[in-house]
Enzyme design. Structure first.
Site, PDB file in Angstrom:
ATOM      1  N   THR A 254      29.547  47.496  45.121  1.00  6.26           N
ATOM      2  CA  THR A 254      30.873  46.756  44.670  1.00  6.26           C
ATOM      3  C   THR A 254      31.355  47.937  43.433  1.00  6.26           C
ATOM      4  OG1 THR A 254      30.398  44.567  45.414  1.00  6.26           O
ATOM      5  CG2 THR A 254      32.308  44.969  44.204  1.00  6.26           C
ATOM      6  N   CYS A 255      29.985  48.069  42.353  1.00  3.64           N
ATOM      7  CA  CYS A 255      30.195  48.092  41.204  1.00  3.64           C
ATOM      8  C   CYS A 255      30.868  50.586  41.218  1.00  3.64           C
ATOM      9  CB  CYS A 255      29.322  48.553  40.111  1.00  3.64           C
ATOM     10  SG  CYS A 255      28.645  47.018  39.764  1.00  3.64           S
ATOM     11  N   HIS A 256      30.205  50.643  42.459  1.00  5.35           N
ATOM     12  CA  HIS A 256      30.034  51.804  43.074  1.00  5.35           C
ATOM     13  C   HIS A 256      31.792  52.287  43.957  1.00  5.35           C
ATOM     14  CE1 HIS A 256      29.097  56.607  43.987  1.00  5.35           C
ATOM     15  NE2 HIS A 256      28.897  56.162  44.682  1.00  5.35           N
TER      16      HIS A 256
END
Length: 164
Positions: free
Chosen positions: A47-49
Site C-alpha cells: 500500500t505504501c509503495h
C-alpha cells in the site's frame, strides 16, 4: 498522540534527499515553513509503495502551489532502505524521506504501531500532518487499512480549506 498546536519533538533521525543521507533532528527538518509529513508502515510495502507515496509524487506540484515548502515521508526503516525506495520511486527532488530505524520519532509523535503480528515490529501508523513553522496545524490518522484521510488528495483539501 501529537495534536494540533503541538510542537514537533526533537528526535535524532536520518534525512534522505537528493543531496544524500544526513544525520539531523526532526525539529530541524520540520521546524520551518510549511511541511507535509506523511508516515507509512514501511518502504516498499504494497500500500505504501503503490498508493501512498505515488499520490504525493503525482500531487507535488499542486501541494507546492498551495504553499507547501517540503513534502517528507517517514518510515521506521534504515537510511539504506529509504534511499533505495526513494531512488526506485524516482521521488528524490520531490519528496524527502525520514529514516527512523528504531521508530524513536514515531514513538515521540504517538504514531508508533505494533505490527509484530506481521513480523514487522514497531512501525508508523499510516498518517499525514501539515506542520507550519514547527507546530502541527492538522493531523490525519487512518483508522482502517488503505489510504484515505492521509493521502495527498485529503491534504490538498485541507490546505484549500485553510486558505479559504
Amino acid at each position: 498522540m501529537i495534536e494540533r498546536g503541538n510542537a514537533i519533538p526533537s528526535v535524532g533521525i536520518k534525512l534522505v534527499n537528493a543531496s544524500g543521507v544526513a544525520e539531523t533532528t526532526s525539529d530541524a527538518v520540520l521546524g520551518s515553513g510549511t511541511v507535509v509529513l506523511f508516515s507509512v508502515p514501511g518502504a516498499f510495502t504494497p500500500t505504501c509503495h503503490v498508493n501512498h507515496l505515488p499520490g504525493f509524487l503525482a500531487n507535488a506540484v499542486k501541494l507546492r502551489a498551495k504553499g507547501v515548502d517540503r513534502i517528507i515521508c517517514a518510515a521506521a526503516n534504515d537510511a539504506h532502505v529509504m534511499k533505495a525506495w526513494a531512488e526506485a520511486s524516482n521521488a528524490l527532488g520531490d519528496v524527502e524521506f525520514i529514516a527512523d530505524g528504531n521508530a524513536d520519532l514515531a514513538k515521540a509523535l504517538g504514531l508508533a504501531k505494533d505490527f509484530s503480528a506481521s513480523g514487522m515490529g514497531t512501525r508508523y501508523a499510516r498518517a499525514a500532518m501539515i506542520v507550519r513553522n514547527g507546530a502541527v496545524s492538522d493531523i490525519f490518522v487512518e483508522d482502517a487499512p488503505g489510504v484515505n484521510a492521509s493521502g495527498a488528495p485529503a491534504i490538498l483539501m485541507a490546505l484549500e480549506t485553510a486558505q479559504a
